[in-house]
Motif scaffolding. Sequence first.
Motif, PDB file in Angstrom:
ATOM      1  N   PHE A   1       0.690  -1.298  -0.035  1.00 15.51           N
ATOM      2  CA  PHE A   1      -0.086   0.195   0.057  1.00 15.51           C
ATOM      3  C   PHE A   1       0.624   0.897   0.171  1.00 15.51           C
ATOM      4  O   PHE A   1       0.362   2.129   0.170  1.00 15.51           O
ATOM      5  N   SER A   2       2.055   1.190  -0.051  1.00 17.38           N
ATOM      6  CA  SER A   2       3.182   2.442  -0.294  1.00 17.38           C
ATOM      7  C   SER A   2       2.816   3.239  -0.483  1.00 17.38           C
ATOM      8  O   SER A   2       3.118   4.259  -0.889  1.00 17.38           O
ATOM      9  N   LEU A   3       2.567   3.197  -2.278  1.00 14.09           N
ATOM     10  CA  LEU A   3       2.257   4.038  -2.873  1.00 14.09           C
ATOM     11  C   LEU A   3       0.975   4.373  -3.268  1.00 14.09           C
ATOM     12  O   LEU A   3       0.611   4.950  -4.156  1.00 14.09           O
ATOM     13  N   LEU A   4       0.304   3.977  -2.063  1.00 13.80           N
ATOM     14  CA  LEU A   4      -1.975   4.067  -1.711  1.00 13.80           C
ATOM     15  C   LEU A   4      -1.157   6.563  -2.381  1.00 13.80           C
ATOM     16  O   LEU A   4      -1.943   5.965  -2.789  1.00 13.80           O
ATOM     17  N   PHE A   5      -0.684   6.509  -2.105  1.00 17.14           N
ATOM     18  CA  PHE A   5      -1.144   8.379  -1.715  1.00 17.14           C
ATOM     19  C   PHE A   5      -0.626   8.620  -3.313  1.00 17.14           C
ATOM     20  O   PHE A   5      -1.207   9.468  -3.577  1.00 17.14           O
ATOM     21  N   VAL A   6       0.390   8.169  -4.110  1.00 16.45           N
ATOM     22  CA  VAL A   6       0.863   8.922  -5.179  1.00 16.45           C
ATOM     23  C   VAL A   6      -0.070   8.376  -6.581  1.00 16.45           C
ATOM     24  O   VAL A   6      -0.726   9.693  -6.886  1.00 16.45           O
TER      25      VAL A   6
ATOM     26  N   HIS B   1      -6.919  -5.997   4.601  1.00 12.30           N
ATOM     27  CA  HIS B   1      -6.124  -4.656   6.183  1.00 12.30           C
ATOM     28  C   HIS B   1      -6.792  -3.653   6.258  1.00 12.30           C
ATOM     29  O   HIS B   1      -5.574  -2.752   5.557  1.00 12.30           O
ATOM     30  N   TRP B   2      -7.934  -2.907   6.546  1.00 12.47           N
ATOM     31  CA  TRP B   2      -7.800  -1.879   6.191  1.00 12.47           C
ATOM     32  C   TRP B   2      -7.735  -0.506   6.953  1.00 12.47           C
ATOM     33  O   TRP B   2      -6.455   0.872   6.201  1.00 12.47           O
ATOM     34  N   PRO B   3      -6.396  -0.631   8.572  1.00 17.33           N
ATOM     35  CA  PRO B   3      -5.120  -0.202   8.761  1.00 17.33           C
ATOM     36  C   PRO B   3      -4.079  -0.049   8.331  1.00 17.33           C
ATOM     37  O   PRO B   3      -3.710   1.102   8.066  1.00 17.33           O
TER      38      PRO B   3
ATOM     39  N   GLY C   1      -1.075   3.591   4.329  1.00 23.71           N
ATOM     40  CA  GLY C   1      -0.891   3.891   2.900  1.00 23.71           C
ATOM     41  C   GLY C   1      -1.008   5.398   2.222  1.00 23.71           C
ATOM     42  O   GLY C   1      -0.636   5.724   0.891  1.00 23.71           O
ATOM     43  N   LEU C   2      -2.424   6.267   2.443  1.00 25.70           N
ATOM     44  CA  LEU C   2      -2.301   7.229   2.106  1.00 25.70           C
ATOM     45  C   LEU C   2      -2.034   8.720   2.866  1.00 25.70           C
ATOM     46  O   LEU C   2      -1.699   9.717   2.088  1.00 25.70           O
ATOM     47  N   VAL C   3      -0.913   8.245   4.019  1.00 24.39           N
ATOM     48  CA  VAL C   3       0.669   9.222   4.239  1.00 24.39           C
ATOM     49  C   VAL C   3       1.081   8.808   3.419  1.00 24.39           C
ATOM     50  O   VAL C   3       1.500   8.357   2.823  1.00 24.39           O
ATOM     51  N   PRO C   4       1.520  10.646   2.675  1.00 26.42           N
ATOM     52  CA  PRO C   4       2.765  10.767   1.727  1.00 26.42           C
ATOM     53  C   PRO C   4       3.634  10.060   2.566  1.00 26.42           C
ATOM     54  O   PRO C   4       4.090  11.105   3.929  1.00 26.42           O
ATOM     55  N   SER C   5       5.164   9.464   2.519  1.00 26.81           N
ATOM     56  CA  SER C   5       5.869   9.118   2.325  1.00 26.81           C
ATOM     57  C   SER C   5       7.793   9.409   1.691  1.00 26.81           C
ATOM     58  O   SER C   5       7.194   9.241   0.470  1.00 26.81           O
TER      59      SER C   5
END
Length: 442
Positions: free
Chosen positions: A65-70, A193-195, A200-204
Amino acid sequence: MFKLPTTATAPFCPSEVKGSVIVAPGAPLWKKLLQFAGPGLLISIGYMDPGNWATDIEAGSRYGFSLLFVVVLSSLAAMVLQCLAMRVGIVTGRDLAQLSRERYSKPIANAQWLLAELSIIACDLAEVLGGALAFHLLFGCSLMWGVVFTAFDTIIVLGLKGKNFRDLEAIMLGLIATIGVGYIVELALVKPHWPAVAAGLVPSIDVLSSREPLYLAIGILGATVMPHNLYLHSSIVQTRVVSRDEASLASAIRLSRLDTIVSLVLALLINAAILILAASAFHATGHTQVTEIEDAYKLLAPIVGTGLAAILFAVTLFASGQSSTFTGTIAGQVIMEGFLRLKIPCYQRRLITRALALVPAVIGVYLMGNGAVGKLLVASQVVLSLQLPFALYPLIRMTNDRALMGKFANALHTKALAWLLFAVISAANAWLVVQTVMDWFA
């Protein structure tokens, strides 16, 4: 200028559907909202085509989910740019292609036209590959036969001749609903896993610190903002009859902005669902190298435990390809009429575009087999990336121009945001093109 003879080609010819949807001036707000709803749906289709599928699936399988914020930030950028295109069409009564022809020299306008046509063909190549793969997955035919079958979508286009623009919008809504419902069911089967999804929505910045995830993030951006959608949106918003006084124009812009944002939120949710599905089904189970749509289809059934997920995956892929085909046809008409003042029947336009897209598809599949799909999808996104700045620059310049837009010209903060997006998107796409070409040579 010479003009080919035409037949009744609505809803595909922009000049024939301009002002075709009556908006009652004294109607209540809810009714006006319904009357202005529609153009945004057609635009949103371009944001969930097979090119988006390829990047979202690879991003989810490789990085969870890491790139979900993109995906979210790219969609927000698209909303800003599409609202600019919508506004220039409503205020001026002309689309981006017509304005470019009027405001630039003939050589520059012709170059813009050629680049815009390339973007249409590149996009249609993605639809060919997506449709062919859907045929292959659903019916077991070879990928080459799947490519051949996609040539017959012209029959569907012919079947729509004589329909009004609202009918086409309703068809697009049905196809979007098919994709949306399919993914709701698939996510229910996969149980993300929704949490972790929320995280993943948080930009990093750390996620993008290495080359591979950055490359993929830029690919998501390049697959999200479609250049031909800017031309298309500036044209189809003119299907609504709007008075030319400032109050009516301001009301039309507000209602069309709402239509645009709601529609692109739907596209955002579907793109996010593709990535979430890939992250939950593949990355979480150790399948971190799923980079092809076909591999995703084959792995879904054994991982989820039911063949329904795989079938829904193929059906939604087919709906995605077909819906994008329709909007690509209309965009092609807008570009041809706007730049060349040339109007041809929609089926001829469809045949020309599809024939040009079939050539690289057939050659690629013949030489590389099923592995051609992923490579050609990446190539199509690179072509789209190359063209995007040439559509963005005139759009931003025109919406900044007070002589053209009057009181509806961009405010200072909108100018700053638009040029920032232009710089970021252009730099990101240039980096993507350079890295892709280096990879090809390597």
